[in-house]
Every structure is written in structure tokens, then in C-alpha cells.
Design an enzyme around this catalytic site. Structure first.
Site, mmCIF file in Angstrom:
data_model
loop_
_atom_site.group_PDB
_atom_site.id
_atom_site.type_symbol
_atom_site.label_atom_id
_atom_site.label_comp_id
_atom_site.label_asym_id
_atom_site.label_seq_id
_atom_site.Cartn_x
_atom_site.Cartn_y
_atom_site.Cartn_z
ATOM 1 N N SER A 153 0.775 -1.184 -0.123
ATOM 2 C CA SER A 153 -0.105 -0.185 -0.107
ATOM 3 C C SER A 153 0.923 1.209 -0.157
ATOM 4 O O SER A 153 2.238 1.095 0.239
ATOM 5 C CB SER A 153 -0.843 -0.025 1.151
ATOM 6 O OG SER A 153 -1.290 1.246 1.513
ATOM 7 N N TYR A 166 -2.769 -1.338 10.409
ATOM 8 C CA TYR A 166 -2.879 -1.595 8.980
ATOM 9 C C TYR A 166 -1.286 -1.049 8.328
ATOM 10 O O TYR A 166 -0.955 -1.738 7.828
ATOM 11 C CB TYR A 166 -3.895 -0.961 8.277
ATOM 12 C CG TYR A 166 -4.240 -0.987 6.827
ATOM 13 C CD1 TYR A 166 -4.504 -2.182 6.238
ATOM 14 C CD2 TYR A 166 -3.638 -0.120 5.942
ATOM 15 C CE1 TYR A 166 -4.785 -2.038 4.848
ATOM 16 C CE2 TYR A 166 -3.256 -0.182 4.558
ATOM 17 C CZ TYR A 166 -4.328 -1.233 4.102
ATOM 18 O OH TYR A 166 -4.385 -1.418 2.701
HETATM 19 C C1 BGC Z 1 -6.008 1.416 1.890
HETATM 20 C C2 BGC Z 1 -7.364 2.241 1.561
HETATM 21 C C3 BGC Z 1 -6.981 3.815 1.265
HETATM 22 C C4 BGC Z 1 -5.745 3.796 0.371
HETATM 23 C C5 BGC Z 1 -5.174 5.360 0.427
HETATM 24 C C6 BGC Z 1 -5.068 1.597 1.010
HETATM 25 O O1 BGC Z 1 -4.002 0.860 1.411
HETATM 26 O O2 BGC Z 1 -6.663 0.293 2.019
HETATM 27 O O3 BGC Z 1 -8.420 2.212 2.562
HETATM 28 O O4 BGC Z 1 -8.011 4.488 0.667
HETATM 29 O O5 BGC Z 1 -4.666 3.065 1.213
HETATM 30 O O6 BGC Z 1 -5.184 5.989 1.758
#
Ligand code: BGC
Length: 268
Positions: A153, A166
């Protein structure tokens, strides 16, 4: 089929019954890969992905397995090998969010996210690497001995208040991916991460489902549109194919520019 990029290769895509995983599964299937559509809940959605892949002439099966459960992961690999003979590509995609401010975050919220997002990637990568090493390179299919794609991410780089579990899991994926690339490069196993920004999927509905939320999201995205799973599917095909043979250990950001920090366009 001959002109397809992944003909006769077998790909396991975890969490492939919705969102980015579905987009990746469809894209790999469309390029001729046999696709394992992994899921843990909602078998109907997984079967629908399988049917879509079959509808354009591809080969796919759905396999239920919780990626954080060692026995279920081992079983998924055994079933895949029994069905298709081997595994060439792993897309470590399954992931979730359990958001809370840190001082209110329960241990269960912390642990679940680390278990699925990070430990799940370890368990699946371990089984994939065992199989890659057992099988060796099959030059008719790929010059590499195997390919692993870790779904990370932008939050492996951007800290994210209210999402410490996360963001920490994604930071961990960065180091897991790079260490695996370092450890197995000699054996011709390529390992890379895809780092999506905001992609229109169920995980972030709140960020795009009202005009206010969407407009506010656009303040973070210079390219001024939300991503779609197809954007990620195309990159996954590239990273799975020999077109990217000299890429390993890389985090590839696919985010409409989110990581260039648009807030600084007029400030700083
Ligand atoms: C998350 C999303 C978020 C995006 C940008 C992703 O890794 O799961 O919820 O919109 O990152 O912030």
C-alpha cells in the site's frame, strides 16, 4: 493462447473474491494463467470470479483458505499442485482494515490485521518458495523460477493516523518482500510489491461513496481520479511475466501520485 503472457502458468491469488484481488485474478486469467481464486468468506463471489475467467476461455478454481492459518495455507498449495501440477505465481493480496485510534485499539484489532496482512503473506510465500525450489525453472513457461507479488500500500511509506495496525502491517510487508528478494534472487525467484493508493473497492467505500468524501479524497491525488482494480490487474500481469524479468525487490507505487504529497503543491 500462444500470444498470451502467462500461458500455462499457475497463479494463486489470495483474497480474490472481491476488490483488488478480483481485478488481479481476472487480469491473470485473461493472459492465460490457471488461477486459484482464494477466498475465506462468500463462496458465491469466488465462484462468480471463476465463472468470469472461464467465460473468456481461462482456467480457474476457487479454494477456501484463511491465509493466517498454517494448515489451511498448506492445504491450499497441496490442492493447487494436485490440480495444476505446480505454482508459478503467488499474489499475496488478502488483507483487511480494522481501524481505531491507537489508544482505543483492542489487542484483537491489532492482532487480526497483523495475522491476515503480514503473517498470511509469510505463510503463503513460504509454501510458494518451497514449491518453486522443488520444481526449478521451466524455460517454456518463464525464465524465472517463480514470482511473488506482495500487495502492499502507499501506507508502507505514508504513516496513517487511526490505522496503526494496517500501516504497520504494510511496513512489515516492505521488509518481508525485500528480504525474500535478497534471499532468493540467486535462485531466480522474483519478489516485488504493488503499492496501491486509493482504489475503488469495498475496503474504502467511505472514502469515495459520497460526493463530499470523493472531493476530499481528490485533494490527495494529483491525477484526480480514484483507481480501479483493472489498474492493479495490469501491473500484476507485468510483474508476473518475463517482461519484468529484471525487476525484483521493488515497491511499485500505483496511486495517481498520492505519494508525491499534493498538499505541498501550494505550501511548504
Ligand atoms: C487502504 C485504503 C486507502 C488507500 C489510500 C489503502 O491501502 O486500504 O483504505 O483508501 O490506502 O489511503
Amino acid at each position: 493462447m500462444a500470444d498470451k503472457k502467462l500461458t500455462s502458468q499457475t497463479a494463486i491469488v489470495t483474497g480474490a473474491n472481491s476488490g483488488i484481488g478480483e481485478g488481479v485474478a481476472l487480469a491473470l486469467g485473461n493472459e492465460g494463467a490457471n488461477v486459484i481464486v482464494n477466498y475465506v468468506t462468500n463462496p458465491d463471489a469466488a465462484n462468480a470470479v471463476v465463472e468470469k475467467i472461464k467465460s473468456f476461455g481461462g482456467n480457474a478454481i476457487a479454494i477456501k483458505a484463511d491465509v493466517s492459518n498454517e494448515g489451511e495455507v498448506i492445504n491450499m498449495f497441496q490442492q493447487t499442485i494436485a490440480q495444476f501440477g505446480t505454482v508459478d505465481i503467488l499474489v499475496n493480496n488478502a488483507g483487511l482494515q480494522k481501524d481505531a485510534r491507537l489508544h482505543e485499539m483492542t489487542l484483537a484489532q491489532w492482532q487480526l490485521v497483523i495475522d491476515i496482512n503480514l503473517t498470511g503473506q509469510f505463510l503463503c510465500a513460504r509454501e510458494a518458495i518451497k514449491e518453486f525450489l522443488r520444481r526449478g525453472i521451466v524455460p517454456e513457461r518463464s525464465v524465472a523460477c517463480g514470482k511473488i507479488i506482495c500487495m502492499s500500500s502507499v501506507h508502507e511509506m505514508i504513516p496513517w493516523a487511526g490505522h496503526a495496525n494496517y500501516a504497520t502491517s504494510k511496513g512489515g510487508i516492505k521488509m518481508l518482500m525485500q528480504t525474500m528478494a535478497q534471499e532468493y534472487g540467486r535462485e531466480k525467484i522474483r519478489v516485488n510489491s504493488i503499492c496501491p493508493g486509493a482504489i475503488k473497492t469495498p475496503i474504502n467505500t467511505a472514502a469515495w461513496s459520497t460526493p463530499e468524501a470523493y472531493n476530499s479524497l481528490m485533494n490527495l491525488i494529483p491525477y484526480n481520479r480514484i483507481g480501479v482494480p483493472e489498474d492493479i490487474g495490469k501491473l500484476a500481469v507485468f510483474l508476473s511475466s518475463d517482461d519484468s524479468d529484471y525487476i525484483t525487490g521493488a515497491s511499485i507505487f500505483i496511486d495517481g501520485g498520492m505519494t508525491v504529497f499534493e498538499g505541498f503543491a501550494t505550501g511548504g
